[in-house]
Design a protein around this motif. Structure first.
Motif, short mmCIF file in Angstrom:
data_model
loop_
_atom_site.label_atom_id
_atom_site.label_comp_id
_atom_site.label_asym_id
_atom_site.label_seq_id
_atom_site.Cartn_x
_atom_site.Cartn_y
_atom_site.Cartn_z
N ASN A 86 -10.91 1.77 -102.78
CA ASN A 86 -12.06 1.46 -101.92
C ASN A 86 -13.24 2.41 -102.13
O ASN A 86 -14.24 2.30 -101.43
N ALA A 87 -13.10 3.37 -103.06
CA ALA A 87 -14.15 4.37 -103.26
C ALA A 87 -15.46 3.71 -103.66
O ALA A 87 -15.49 2.76 -104.44
N GLN A 88 -16.54 4.24 -103.07
CA GLN A 88 -17.87 3.72 -103.34
C GLN A 88 -18.88 4.86 -103.31
O GLN A 88 -18.70 5.81 -102.56
N PRO A 89 -19.94 4.74 -104.10
CA PRO A 89 -21.01 5.74 -103.99
C PRO A 89 -21.58 5.73 -102.57
O PRO A 89 -21.46 4.73 -101.85
N ARG A 90 -22.18 6.82 -102.18
CA ARG A 90 -22.80 6.97 -100.85
C ARG A 90 -21.81 6.64 -99.74
O ARG A 90 -22.08 5.88 -98.82
N TRP A 91 -20.64 7.28 -99.84
CA TRP A 91 -19.55 6.96 -98.93
C TRP A 91 -19.86 7.28 -97.47
O TRP A 91 -19.35 6.62 -96.59
N PHE A 92 -20.73 8.26 -97.19
CA PHE A 92 -21.04 8.53 -95.79
C PHE A 92 -21.86 7.38 -95.19
O PHE A 92 -21.64 7.00 -94.04
N GLU A 93 -22.79 6.82 -95.95
CA GLU A 93 -23.55 5.68 -95.46
C GLU A 93 -22.64 4.48 -95.21
O GLU A 93 -22.78 3.77 -94.22
N LYS A 94 -21.68 4.27 -96.11
CA LYS A 94 -20.72 3.16 -95.95
C LYS A 94 -19.88 3.38 -94.69
O LYS A 94 -19.63 2.44 -93.92
N THR A 95 -19.46 4.61 -94.48
CA THR A 95 -18.64 4.94 -93.32
C THR A 95 -19.40 4.70 -92.02
O THR A 95 -18.89 4.05 -91.10
N VAL A 96 -20.62 5.23 -91.94
CA VAL A 96 -21.41 5.08 -90.72
C VAL A 96 -21.73 3.60 -90.46
O VAL A 96 -21.67 3.14 -89.32
N ALA A 97 -22.03 2.86 -91.51
CA ALA A 97 -22.31 1.43 -91.34
C ALA A 97 -21.09 0.70 -90.77
O ALA A 97 -21.22 -0.15 -89.89
N LYS A 98 -19.92 1.04 -91.26
CA LYS A 98 -18.70 0.35 -90.81
C LYS A 98 -18.31 0.71 -89.38
O LYS A 98 -17.87 -0.14 -88.62
N TYR A 99 -18.48 1.99 -89.02
CA TYR A 99 -17.99 2.47 -87.73
C TYR A 99 -19.11 2.81 -86.73
O TYR A 99 -18.86 3.53 -85.76
N LYS A 100 -20.30 2.31 -86.95
CA LYS A 100 -21.46 2.67 -86.13
C LYS A 100 -21.20 2.49 -84.63
O LYS A 100 -21.47 3.38 -83.83
N LYS A 101 -20.66 1.35 -84.24
CA LYS A 101 -20.40 1.11 -82.82
C LYS A 101 -19.36 2.08 -82.26
O LYS A 101 -19.49 2.55 -81.13
N ASP A 102 -18.36 2.40 -83.06
CA ASP A 102 -17.35 3.38 -82.63
C ASP A 102 -17.99 4.74 -82.42
O ASP A 102 -17.65 5.45 -81.46
N TYR A 103 -18.91 5.13 -83.29
CA TYR A 103 -19.58 6.43 -83.17
C TYR A 103 -20.50 6.46 -81.95
O TYR A 103 -20.59 7.48 -81.26
N GLN A 104 -21.15 5.35 -81.66
CA GLN A 104 -21.99 5.29 -80.46
C GLN A 104 -21.13 5.47 -79.21
O GLN A 104 -21.49 6.23 -78.31
N THR A 105 -20.00 4.80 -79.17
CA THR A 105 -19.09 4.91 -78.03
C THR A 105 -18.56 6.33 -77.92
O THR A 105 -18.50 6.90 -76.81
N LEU A 106 -18.18 6.93 -79.04
CA LEU A 106 -17.67 8.29 -79.04
C LEU A 106 -18.72 9.28 -78.54
O LEU A 106 -18.42 10.17 -77.74
N ALA A 107 -19.97 9.11 -78.97
CA ALA A 107 -21.05 9.99 -78.51
C ALA A 107 -21.25 9.86 -77.01
O ALA A 107 -21.39 10.87 -76.30
N ILE A 108 -21.27 8.65 -76.50
CA ILE A 108 -21.46 8.43 -75.07
C ILE A 108 -20.33 9.06 -74.27
O ILE A 108 -20.56 9.75 -73.27
N LYS A 109 -19.09 8.86 -74.72
CA LYS A 109 -17.94 9.45 -74.02
C LYS A 109 -18.01 10.98 -74.03
O LYS A 109 -17.72 11.63 -73.03
N THR A 110 -18.40 11.55 -75.17
CA THR A 110 -18.48 13.00 -75.28
C THR A 110 -19.55 13.56 -74.37
O THR A 110 -19.34 14.56 -73.69
#
Length: 116
Positions: A86-110
């Motif tokens: 599954n390796a891809q260039p610009r893996w951090f952008e791919k990660t954030v795009a895939k899990y963006k909603k999860d990160y928003q929820t995590l930030a709000i909870k924190t």
């Protein structure tokens, strides 16, 4: 519900929550993004990904992977399936795009935890 005797005390509490919650959220999000990025990171030997644990400054929200070839892999990619199909260039952008909603929820909870 929290009650305050004055606007100044309410404002001070709000500033404290924002300051503490934001700093904490940066660290929590950086660590989670780093962990999740393993899904898309090239792993010929695993050293590139592992270098993130030693070099990142999670408390400041900074992820650093430091190997001689990390920049090239990040922008140009590598051999398909090199340790990770599954390796891809610009893996951090791919990660954030895939899990963006999860990160928003995590930030709000924190940040909500900082209110207590």
């Amino acid at each position: 519900m929290r009650r305050f005797n004055s606007f100044a005390k309410a404002f001070d509490w709000t500033k404290e929550v924002i300051k503490n919650g934001t700093v904490t959220a940066e660290e929590v999000l950086a660590e989670q993004i780093y962990k999740d990025s393993n899904e898309f990171t090239y792993r010929e030997s695993g050293d590139m990904y592992k270098s993130g644990e030693a070099n990142s400054q999670f408390k400041d929200g900074v992820i650093i992977e430091r190997t001689p070839y990390v920049r090239r892999r990040y922008y140009e990619g590598g051999t398909p399936g090199a340790g990770n199909k599954n390796a891809q260039p610009r893996w951090f952008e791919k990660t954030v795009a895939k899990y963006k909603k999860d990160y928003q929820t995590l930030a709000i909870k924190t940040i909500d935890l900082a209110k207590k």
